[in-house]
Scaffold this motif. Structure first.
Motif, mmCIF file in Angstrom:
data_model
loop_
_atom_site.group_PDB
_atom_site.id
_atom_site.type_symbol
_atom_site.label_atom_id
_atom_site.label_comp_id
_atom_site.label_asym_id
_atom_site.label_seq_id
_atom_site.Cartn_x
_atom_site.Cartn_y
_atom_site.Cartn_z
ATOM 1 N N ARG A 293 -2.615 3.273 -1.759
ATOM 2 C CA ARG A 293 -1.432 2.668 -1.138
ATOM 3 C C ARG A 293 -1.473 2.816 0.377
ATOM 4 N NH1 ARG A 293 4.251 4.223 -3.699
ATOM 5 N NH2 ARG A 293 3.174 3.206 -5.426
ATOM 6 N N ASN A 294 -1.915 3.968 0.858
ATOM 7 C CA ASN A 294 -1.990 4.178 2.304
ATOM 8 C C ASN A 294 -3.088 3.325 2.936
ATOM 9 O OD1 ASN A 294 0.102 6.021 2.272
ATOM 10 N ND2 ASN A 294 -1.233 7.808 2.078
ATOM 11 N N LEU A 295 -4.190 3.141 2.205
ATOM 12 C CA LEU A 295 -5.252 2.274 2.710
ATOM 13 C C LEU A 295 -4.746 0.842 2.831
ATOM 14 C CD1 LEU A 295 -8.269 1.901 3.469
ATOM 15 C CD2 LEU A 295 -8.684 1.380 1.050
ATOM 16 N N LEU A 296 -4.012 0.375 1.827
ATOM 17 C CA LEU A 296 -3.482 -0.985 1.849
ATOM 18 C C LEU A 296 -2.447 -1.158 2.945
ATOM 19 C CD1 LEU A 296 -3.105 -1.796 -1.959
ATOM 20 C CD2 LEU A 296 -4.937 -2.441 -0.397
ATOM 21 N N ARG A 297 -1.640 -0.138 3.172
ATOM 22 C CA ARG A 297 -0.643 -0.202 4.235
ATOM 23 C C ARG A 297 -1.312 -0.424 5.591
ATOM 24 N NH1 ARG A 297 1.594 4.381 3.337
ATOM 25 N NH2 ARG A 297 3.205 3.619 1.925
ATOM 26 N N SER A 298 -2.398 0.300 5.823
ATOM 27 C CA SER A 298 -3.151 0.136 7.063
ATOM 28 C C SER A 298 -3.816 -1.238 7.121
ATOM 29 C CB SER A 298 -4.207 1.241 7.170
ATOM 30 O OG SER A 298 -5.019 1.060 8.299
ATOM 31 N N PHE A 299 -4.356 -1.675 5.993
ATOM 32 C CA PHE A 299 -5.053 -2.962 5.919
ATOM 33 C C PHE A 299 -4.122 -4.117 6.279
ATOM 34 C CE2 PHE A 299 -6.311 -6.531 2.981
ATOM 35 C CZ PHE A 299 -7.439 -6.923 3.682
ATOM 36 N N TYR A 300 -2.952 -4.153 5.663
ATOM 37 C CA TYR A 300 -2.021 -5.260 5.919
ATOM 38 C C TYR A 300 -1.419 -5.193 7.322
ATOM 39 C CZ TYR A 300 -2.434 -6.414 0.994
ATOM 40 O OH TYR A 300 -2.925 -6.779 -0.235
ATOM 41 N N SER A 301 -1.291 -3.999 7.844
ATOM 42 C CA SER A 301 -0.792 -3.852 9.210
ATOM 43 C C SER A 301 -1.771 -4.467 10.205
ATOM 44 C CB SER A 301 -0.578 -2.368 9.533
ATOM 45 O OG SER A 301 -0.209 -2.194 10.890
ATOM 46 N N ILE A 302 -3.048 -4.252 9.976
ATOM 47 C CA ILE A 302 -4.073 -4.807 10.856
ATOM 48 C C ILE A 302 -4.120 -6.334 10.741
ATOM 49 C CG2 ILE A 302 -6.571 -4.900 11.301
ATOM 50 C CD1 ILE A 302 -6.665 -1.956 10.365
ATOM 51 N N ILE A 303 -3.946 -6.854 9.527
ATOM 52 C CA ILE A 303 -3.913 -8.306 9.343
ATOM 53 C C ILE A 303 -2.757 -8.912 10.133
ATOM 54 C CG2 ILE A 303 -3.452 -10.145 7.673
ATOM 55 C CD1 ILE A 303 -5.031 -8.622 5.623
ATOM 56 N N ASP A 304 -1.590 -8.270 10.075
ATOM 57 C CA ASP A 304 -0.426 -8.769 10.825
ATOM 58 C C ASP A 304 -0.703 -8.793 12.315
ATOM 59 O OD1 ASP A 304 0.996 -9.106 8.488
ATOM 60 O OD2 ASP A 304 2.016 -7.171 8.611
ATOM 61 N N LYS A 305 -1.352 -7.749 12.809
ATOM 62 C CA LYS A 305 -1.680 -7.694 14.240
ATOM 63 C C LYS A 305 -2.739 -8.733 14.606
ATOM 64 C CE LYS A 305 -0.710 -2.730 14.671
ATOM 65 N NZ LYS A 305 -1.306 -1.389 14.910
ATOM 66 N N SER A 306 -3.614 -9.027 13.653
ATOM 67 C CA SER A 306 -4.703 -9.970 13.921
ATOM 68 C C SER A 306 -4.222 -11.414 13.930
ATOM 69 C CB SER A 306 -5.793 -9.826 12.849
ATOM 70 O OG SER A 306 -6.286 -8.507 12.798
ATOM 71 N N GLY A 307 -3.147 -11.697 13.197
ATOM 72 C CA GLY A 307 -2.632 -13.054 13.127
ATOM 73 C C GLY A 307 -3.493 -13.988 12.292
ATOM 74 N N ILE A 308 -4.306 -13.415 11.401
ATOM 75 C CA ILE A 308 -5.173 -14.238 10.560
ATOM 76 C C ILE A 308 -4.584 -14.368 9.166
ATOM 77 C CG2 ILE A 308 -7.289 -13.711 11.814
ATOM 78 C CD1 ILE A 308 -7.898 -11.547 9.777
ATOM 79 N N LYS A 309 -5.232 -15.187 8.334
ATOM 80 C CA LYS A 309 -4.753 -15.431 6.972
ATOM 81 C C LYS A 309 -4.677 -14.125 6.188
ATOM 82 C CE LYS A 309 -7.756 -17.308 4.271
ATOM 83 N NZ LYS A 309 -8.654 -18.329 3.691
ATOM 84 N N LYS A 310 -3.559 -13.930 5.498
ATOM 85 C CA LYS A 310 -3.379 -12.711 4.717
ATOM 86 C C LYS A 310 -4.101 -12.828 3.382
ATOM 87 C CE LYS A 310 0.136 -9.411 3.157
ATOM 88 N NZ LYS A 310 1.582 -9.094 3.120
ATOM 89 N N ILE A 311 -4.964 -11.867 3.087
ATOM 90 C CA ILE A 311 -5.652 -11.809 1.807
ATOM 91 C C ILE A 311 -5.494 -10.400 1.234
ATOM 92 C CG2 ILE A 311 -7.342 -13.567 2.455
ATOM 93 C CD1 ILE A 311 -9.369 -11.316 2.914
ATOM 94 N N ARG A 312 -5.894 -10.220 -0.024
ATOM 95 C CA ARG A 312 -5.846 -8.894 -0.630
ATOM 96 C C ARG A 312 -7.071 -8.085 -0.222
ATOM 97 N NH1 ARG A 312 -6.354 -10.188 -6.658
ATOM 98 N NH2 ARG A 312 -8.049 -11.361 -5.701
ATOM 99 N N PHE A 313 -6.979 -6.767 -0.377
ATOM 100 C CA PHE A 313 -8.143 -5.932 -0.088
ATOM 101 C C PHE A 313 -9.304 -6.346 -0.999
ATOM 102 C CE2 PHE A 313 -10.974 -2.329 -0.290
ATOM 103 C CZ PHE A 313 -10.958 -1.820 1.009
#
Length: 372
Positions: A293-313
């Protein structure tokens, strides 16, 4: 063996019959309707075994929920904990809610089909999980039939729910570069990099140990996984074919090894609280397994900052596979890297991402065909 062929019946099928002692009384057990002698023998052995173990229950006294309780107990010793937890969740929260209070002998195809319809129409479960529910019900009722508790398995008369494949989402090279550029300062940068460059699953990455990395030969051995809840490390991959050795490029290996230096520093700072026994490549600042869960939290946070298409881990794994196939890598090699049971799974999963493969094949065929 007390197995016989019913020569008088029109269908000429096999049956078994044997006696057993219960509460100082002898009882007779008879079950008809088997297509072959071997099928009758196997069913009789299972029935005898259940009686000897004390797990056999007379049909007239059995509710479906009581039988499923014993079925789950039997499964617990034969499957992985994660698989058992999934079975238990589906049985207790969906199957028994609809079928639990029905007598085992009285369950009919209509009731089973109604359960599937309800789950689908109300979007309560994915099509994959509805199919799993069918598999569970069919397996359990098949065992009840073999044990002579029901006259037939009604689940065999119900069509298996169709699985609707989800469209695989992947990143292109530009999106990968943007993501990695933003993620480079993340504590888990090496985890994201491993997913993109090796196609390893999340649990495999979180279960990876330093001793599983062969620096000299630049390979990774996938031999351990972390559970979805992050509470248990288990030997072996998700499947038997998942136990594999993956080649890793030197650039990725260099980035991963940099994190080992950080871990050594944390070990000194946080000693004696630091837990170094797990030897994990991806871990917390105190050496414990990292919660998915903590890995995914970091993953999605980086996607939001990147402004790219959101995908699953998990789509990082798909991205790795699609890039390899688009480069013309043999699907067999891709299948081995992903740990698929066979290459057909690989092709079924990713063929729609490769619209140019047929075109390239036709062009090559044309050059050969018309070379004269």
């Amino acid at each position: 063996m007390p197995v016989y062929k019913n020569k008088n019946a029109k269908n000429n099928k096999w049956y078994y019959s044997f006696s057993y002692k219960e509460s100082n009384k002898y009882k007779k057990k008879l079950k008809r309707g088997f297509k072959t002698k071997k099928e009758a023998e196997n069913a009789m052995i299972e029935a005898m075994d259940s009686i000897n173990k004390g797990t056999y229950i007379e049909p007239s006294k059995t509710l479906y929920r009581d039988f499923m309780d014993s079925w789950l107990k039997d499964k617990k010793i034969n499957v992985k904990k994660s698989t058992y937890s999934n079975y238990q969740y589906l049985v207790e929260n969906f199957i028994l809610v609809s079928l639990g209070d029905i007598e085992l002998q009285k369950i009919n195809p209509r009731e089973i089909q109604t359960l599937y319809n309800d789950l689908k129409e109300n979007n309560r479960l994915s099509s994959e999980n509805i199919r799993k529910i069918h598999t569970i019900i069919n397996d359990a009722l098949n065992k009840a039939f073999k044990w002579g508790m029901i006259n037939r398995n009604p689940a065999t008369l119900v069509d298996a729910p169709k699985v609707v494949k989800k469209e695989v989402e992947v990143w292109n090279q530009d999106e990968i570069n943007i993501f990695l550029n933003v993620a480079k300062d993340s504590r888990y940068y090496h985890a994201f990099l491993l997913a993109l460059t090796t196609g390893m699953r999340q649990g495999e990455i979180l279960g990876l140990r330093w001793k599983d990395i062969d620096i000299e030969n630049e390979t990774i051995s996938v031999v351990q996984t972390l559970s979805h809840k992050g509470q248990e490390l288990s030997a072996g991959a998700k499947t038997d074919s998942g136990n594999r050795r993956i080649s890793i490029d030197s650039n990725t290996l260099s980035q991963v090894l940099k994190h080992r230096t950080l871990q050594k520093e944390e070990m000194m700072v946080n000693s004696p609280l630091y837990n170094s026994h797990n030897d994990l490549v991806v871990r917390t600042s105190t050496g414990l397994p990292l919660s998915p869960r903590n890995l995914l939290r970091s993953f999605y946070s980086i996607i939001d900052k990147s402004g790219i298409k959101k995908i699953r881990f998990h789509d990082l794994r798909h991205t790795h596979a699609s890039l390899l196939l688009k480069q013309g890598v043999n699907p067999k090699i891709v299948s081995e890297r992903l740990g698929h049971a066979n290459v057909r799974i690989t092709l079924d999963t990713y063929s729609h991402l490769l619209p140019n493969l047929q075109k390239e094949t036709v062009n090559n065929f044309s050059k050969m065909f018309y070379q004269n």
